[in-house]
Design a protein around this motif. Structure first.
Motif, PDB file in Angstrom:
ATOM      1  N   GLU A  80       0.801  -1.226   0.000  1.00 27.53           N
ATOM      2  CA  GLU A  80       0.000   0.000   0.000  1.00 27.53           C
ATOM      3  C   GLU A  80       0.834   1.276   0.000  1.00 27.53           C
ATOM      4  O   GLU A  80       0.408   2.302  -0.550  1.00 27.53           O
ATOM      5  CB  GLU A  80      -0.987   0.007   1.178  1.00 27.53           C
ATOM      6  N   HIS A  81       2.040   1.238   0.577  1.00 26.11           N
ATOM      7  CA  HIS A  81       2.814   2.473   0.656  1.00 26.11           C
ATOM      8  C   HIS A  81       3.503   2.798  -0.672  1.00 26.11           C
ATOM      9  O   HIS A  81       3.515   3.952  -1.096  1.00 26.11           O
ATOM     10  CB  HIS A  81       3.830   2.403   1.799  1.00 26.11           C
ATOM     11  N   THR A 196       3.038   5.099   9.611  1.00 29.16           N
ATOM     12  CA  THR A 196       2.168   4.090  10.222  1.00 29.16           C
ATOM     13  C   THR A 196       2.134   4.293  11.734  1.00 29.16           C
ATOM     14  O   THR A 196       3.169   4.570  12.334  1.00 29.16           O
ATOM     15  CB  THR A 196       2.751   2.683   9.962  1.00 29.16           C
ATOM     16  N   HIS A 242      -1.745   9.512   7.607  1.00 32.85           N
ATOM     17  CA  HIS A 242      -1.334   8.185   7.151  1.00 32.85           C
ATOM     18  C   HIS A 242      -2.534   7.368   6.670  1.00 32.85           C
ATOM     19  O   HIS A 242      -2.415   6.583   5.717  1.00 32.85           O
ATOM     20  CB  HIS A 242      -0.577   7.410   8.233  1.00 32.85           C
ATOM     21  N   ASP A 246      -2.808   5.442   3.105  1.00 30.86           N
ATOM     22  CA  ASP A 246      -3.212   4.051   2.872  1.00 30.86           C
ATOM     23  C   ASP A 246      -4.398   3.967   1.905  1.00 30.86           C
ATOM     24  O   ASP A 246      -4.456   3.089   1.034  1.00 30.86           O
ATOM     25  CB  ASP A 246      -3.633   3.387   4.197  1.00 30.86           C
TER      26      ASP A 246
END
Ligand SMILES: [Zn+2]
Length: 293
Positions: A80-81, A196, A242, A246
């Motif tokens: 996802e990052h 995260t 964050h 995501d």
């Protein structure tokens, strides 16, 4: 504003590091690719296995992260990052080689991916991007309540995100909300470096199950009963930033450049994947109608 053209990168770039969950050292090479390639992952340590396109239909359900697989047991984890970095910078076509199952965690954000990609340089291609202009309102609610994702029409060719993070009055994480129109500039400035976060109790539970054993509170944002442990926030609302990161990464698995306003309430990876599939289905219906006309 017209629909933008697709982009790739001007030259290959490399990075390496240990994955968040498994702690395995991984070397990553990001290669330029032609129009309509999309984002494609390649496990170079498993040359006998097929490439893994970054598409929602290759998602396999795993808690707390986004995992793709085509052949059972041959996965790319925590994508996802890097997906957020590519989507945020409007890079539509690359082949991503990796010699391990999980992407490097870096500092828990996607800023290192962005820095490497910018080092390579964005290379314009000729084809227009696959843009889905949201025309109506769609809402998805999690069955257990409290989480939802809504897409609505917005200014043409612009993606905007609003995220409401609220874990209740007893949570040590304060309620946070943020809205942003996502362009490469705003993504780099406001989202890319958001890390995260995890509760101290959650990371202890994960470590007792054998995940993230190499991690310390300096490697990501760990929140204990008295606040952030052994670390400093980059923004007071770094958590919600964050969550937007995501969401951008997961929705990019629709294979589309999304133009609309996404409103998320406590949404996590699973709900994001459900919306990515819905968006893909909506776009397929639009493209089929256009072909038939
Ligand atoms: Zn994340």
């Amino acid at each position: 504003m017209t629909v933008r053209h697709q982009n790739t990168i001007a030259k290959p770039v490399e990075l390496h590091g240990r994955g968040l969950f498994h702690g395995i050292e991984a070397a990553v090479t990001i290669l330029p690719a032609e129009d309509h390639t999309g984002i494609v992952f390649r496990r170079t340590d498993r040359p006998d296995t097929p490439d893994i396109p970054a598409h929602v239909h290759n998602v396999t359900k795993v808690p707390r992260r986004t995992v793709l697989e085509v052949v059972p047991g041959v996965q790319v984890e925590t994508v996802e990052h890097i997906m957020a970095a590519l989507a945020g910078l409007h890079i539509d076509n690359v082949v991503v080689e990796i010699n391990a199952p999980e992407f490097p965690a870096s500092d828990g954000s996607c800023i290192e991916f962005c820095e490497r990609l910018m080092e390579a340089g964005v290379q314009p291609l000729t084809a227009p991007v696959n843009c889905l202009q949201i025309a109506g309102c769609t809402q998805i609610d999690a069955p257990d309540g409290g989480q939802s994702l809504t897409v609505r029409p917005y200014i043409q060719n612009i993606a905007a995100y609003t995220y409401h993070l609220n874990y209740g009055v007893r949570s040590v994480i304060a309620p946070q909300a943020m809205s942003i129109e996502v362009t490469p500039e705003s993504f780099l400035r406001e989202i890319a470096a958001a890390r995260t976060f995890v509760l101290e109790s959650e990371i202890k539970a994960l470590q007792s199950m054998g995940f993230g054993k190499h991690l310390t509170a300096k490697d990501l944002v760990v929140v204990g009963p008295s606040g952030v442990i052994d670390n400093e926030l980059r923004w007071q609302n770094e958590g919600v930033r964050h969550k937007i990161l995501d969401c951008i990464g997961d929705l990019a698995l629709s294979g589309l450049s999304l133009c609309g306003h996404i409103t998320a309430v406590r949404s996590g990876h699973h709900l994001n994947h459900v919306l990515a599939q819905r968006l893909h289905n909506m776009a397929s219906a639009v493209f089929t109608r256009q072909k038939a006309a």
